[in-house]
Design a protein around this motif. Structure first.
Motif, mmCIF file in Angstrom:
data_model
loop_
_atom_site.group_PDB
_atom_site.id
_atom_site.type_symbol
_atom_site.label_atom_id
_atom_site.label_comp_id
_atom_site.label_asym_id
_atom_site.label_seq_id
_atom_site.Cartn_x
_atom_site.Cartn_y
_atom_site.Cartn_z
ATOM 1 N N LEU A 55 36.120 26.011 50.009
ATOM 2 C CA LEU A 55 35.990 26.851 48.819
ATOM 3 C C LEU A 55 36.825 26.284 47.669
ATOM 4 O O LEU A 55 37.971 25.862 47.863
ATOM 5 N N LYS A 56 36.256 26.302 46.471
ATOM 6 C CA LYS A 56 36.947 25.890 45.256
ATOM 7 C C LYS A 56 37.095 27.103 44.337
ATOM 8 O O LYS A 56 36.588 28.191 44.610
ATOM 9 N N ASP A 57 37.792 26.885 43.234
ATOM 10 C CA ASP A 57 37.988 27.982 42.293
ATOM 11 C C ASP A 57 36.670 28.443 41.663
ATOM 12 O O ASP A 57 36.508 29.625 41.352
ATOM 13 N N GLY A 84 43.339 27.487 45.030
ATOM 14 C CA GLY A 84 44.407 27.240 44.084
ATOM 15 C C GLY A 84 44.730 28.422 43.178
ATOM 16 O O GLY A 84 44.254 29.544 43.367
ATOM 17 N N ASP A 85 45.540 28.144 42.163
ATOM 18 C CA ASP A 85 45.939 29.191 41.216
ATOM 19 C C ASP A 85 44.776 29.655 40.346
ATOM 20 O O ASP A 85 44.686 30.831 39.989
ATOM 21 N N SER A 86 43.867 28.738 40.042
ATOM 22 C CA SER A 86 42.728 29.112 39.197
ATOM 23 C C SER A 86 41.814 30.099 39.912
ATOM 24 O O SER A 86 41.332 31.069 39.312
ATOM 25 N N GLY A 87 41.571 29.859 41.186
ATOM 26 C CA GLY A 87 40.746 30.794 41.941
ATOM 27 C C GLY A 87 41.408 32.138 42.095
ATOM 28 O O GLY A 87 40.747 33.185 42.056
ATOM 29 N N VAL A 112 48.310 27.659 46.708
ATOM 30 C CA VAL A 112 48.756 28.679 45.762
ATOM 31 C C VAL A 112 50.228 28.441 45.429
ATOM 32 O O VAL A 112 51.051 28.226 46.324
ATOM 33 N N THR A 113 50.592 28.490 44.163
ATOM 34 C CA THR A 113 51.974 28.341 43.727
ATOM 35 C C THR A 113 52.457 29.669 43.138
ATOM 36 O O THR A 113 51.765 30.680 43.175
#
Length: 450
Positions: A55-57, A84-87, A112-113
């Motif tokens: 899965l991507k954002d 990631g953060d965008s998702g 995730v950050t």
């Protein structure tokens, strides 16, 4: 089956779907629960082997659309994806901006950050009960965000922060936040950064956890694996354990507490705490530590004991096995990885035949060749398998409607062991009627009059 090596593909490339997700495709991964809710299982490894990618954002808008059309989904598993953060920003601004019944979400190893965690904190309707953030590079700056998260989710009961690149200062701050929360299960295993220039100060961590256990009254399980604890760190941990009257599971596996650390824990067990499960696997424990534990085990209510991968020989193991037959018997026993031999195997064989131990709840199977008793590994301990959300067979299985049985808290027989990532013991018997608490100002239980 496909692997992530681009030079090695078993499946037909024409069958790999690299297009965007669809509503019907997501529905194939939605499991039904017996209580009417649904669980959306989107594991990264499973998706890669089915559609050639994780899965991507840019997949989140379609997932959010599906969640809005299926309000019965109360738990989501996003583990091992690349959202990631965008998702996470898309999920927070398009799904958590409205009312929802989502109670469990798993972001394990999703890149995730702290920035992504900040997007979650900006959500208006964020009422999770369980959240897993392990394996993400959150960093020490995320401590304040975790505090805001605990304030927004007042009913949060499960918080997993393992391997999130924290420092001792941020851990101390997180512990002070958890003190005033309702968290029942806390996992801070492997939280320290792997920077070679960072000095590992395990006594400071043990001291912070001790203060947390002393002041918190809601914690039931605490997991402290791979924190480099030694025997003397257990003395600092005792500050909180001696006053805590609610903890039912202590997990200090994969440390270096040794014989001395287990002796310290044994002295605490003499006070008859409410502990029901103890994990001291991979801790360099030998015969001396096993004997100290065996002396106090009959006076405890421990029903789950994990001492795998230590240095306990036949003498130490015999001391432990002879102490199992007690009023509150050991139900789940894991001892594989210790250098014991035929003497221990004969005792285990006798315990299995007498019914003191059950084979399906022990990780050692005894077999005989030419009159000699040998041991083999019996795969009964599925804790790590469930914790890391490993696929059951390592390859995608047939997609079909899966129905999960959710045990009610009043189901019978009464649960003697009911811990996260462990099988309930004994299993629920649907033929037995549920027993509800009696509200006529008495301490007994009564059957439902309905």
């Amino acid at each position: 089956m496909c692997t992530e090596n681009p030079n090695y593909h078993i499946c037909n490339p024409k069958q790999i779907i690299r297009a965007a997700l669809s509503h019907d495709f997501i529905s194939l991964f939605c499991e039904k629960n017996s209580d009417g809710t649904r669980h959306l299982r989107l594991k990264g490894k499973d998706l890669f082997q089915r559609m050639g990618r994780r899965l991507k954002d840019h997949d989140m808008p379609e997932i959010v659309k599906y969640l809005k059309l299926t309000p019965t989904v109360t738990s989501i598993d996003f583990c091992y994806n690349e959202i990631g953060d965008s998702g996470l920003e898309i999920l927070a601004k398009t799904f958590f901006n409205g009312e929802n019944d989502l109670s469990y979400i798993n972001f394990m190893h999703c890149d995730v950050t702290g920035r992504g965690l900040g997007y979650l904190n900006e959500s208006e309707f964020f009422n999770l009960k369980e959240i897993r953030l392990n394996g993400n590079p959150l960093g020490p700056q995320s401590a304040g965000l975790i505090f805001n998260l605990l304030q927004k989710c007042s009913d949060l009961t499960y918080l997993d922060l393992a391997e999130s690149q924290q420092t001792f200062e941020s851990i101390a701050a997180i512990c002070s936040f958890v003190e005033r929360s309702r968290v029942k299960i806390l996992d801070v295993s492997r939280v320290l950064p792997k920077d070679p220039m960072y000095i590992n100060n395990s006594p400071a961590l043990a001291n912070d956890i001790g203060y947390l256990l002393d002041r918190n009254t809601s914690l039931l399980e605490i997991h402290l694996q791979k924190c480099d604890f030694i025997g003397h760190d257990m003395e600092l941990l005792m500050y909180g354990l001696e006053t805590n009257k609610h903890l039912i599971m202590l997990d200090v596996g994969c440390n270096n507490i040794g014989n001395y650390g287990l002796e310290v824990l044994a002295k605490w067990l003499k006070t008859k705490p409410p502990l029901r499960a103890l994990n001291v696997s991979n801790n360099q424990i030998g015969e001396i530590g096993a004997r100290a534990l065996a002396l106090v085990l009959p006076f405890t209510i421990i029903r789950l004991l994990d001492i795998t991968n230590n240095h306990i020989n036949d003498i130490g193991m015999n001391h432990l096995l002879f102490s199992l037959k007690k009023p509150d018997r050991i139900r789940l026993l894991y001892i594989w990885g210790n250098p014991f031999g035929e003497k221990t195997n004969l005792i285990l064989d006798r315990l299995f035949k007498s019914g003191v131990l059950l084979q399906e709840h022990t990780d050692v199977k005894v077999y005989h060749v030419d009159g000699v008793a040998y041991q083999a590994y019996y795969p009964s301990n599925h804790y790590k398998h469930k914790y890391y959300c490993v696929m059951d067979h390592g390859c995608p299985v047939e997609l079909k409607i899966k129905r999960n049985k959710v045990a009610d808290e009043f189901s019978q027989p009464r649960a003697l062991i009911d811990l996260k990532n462990y099988d309930r013991y004994p299993p629920v018997n649907l033929n037995l009627p549920k027993r509800y608490p009696c509200y006529d100002f008495c301490d007994s239980t009564c059957l439902d009059s309905k």
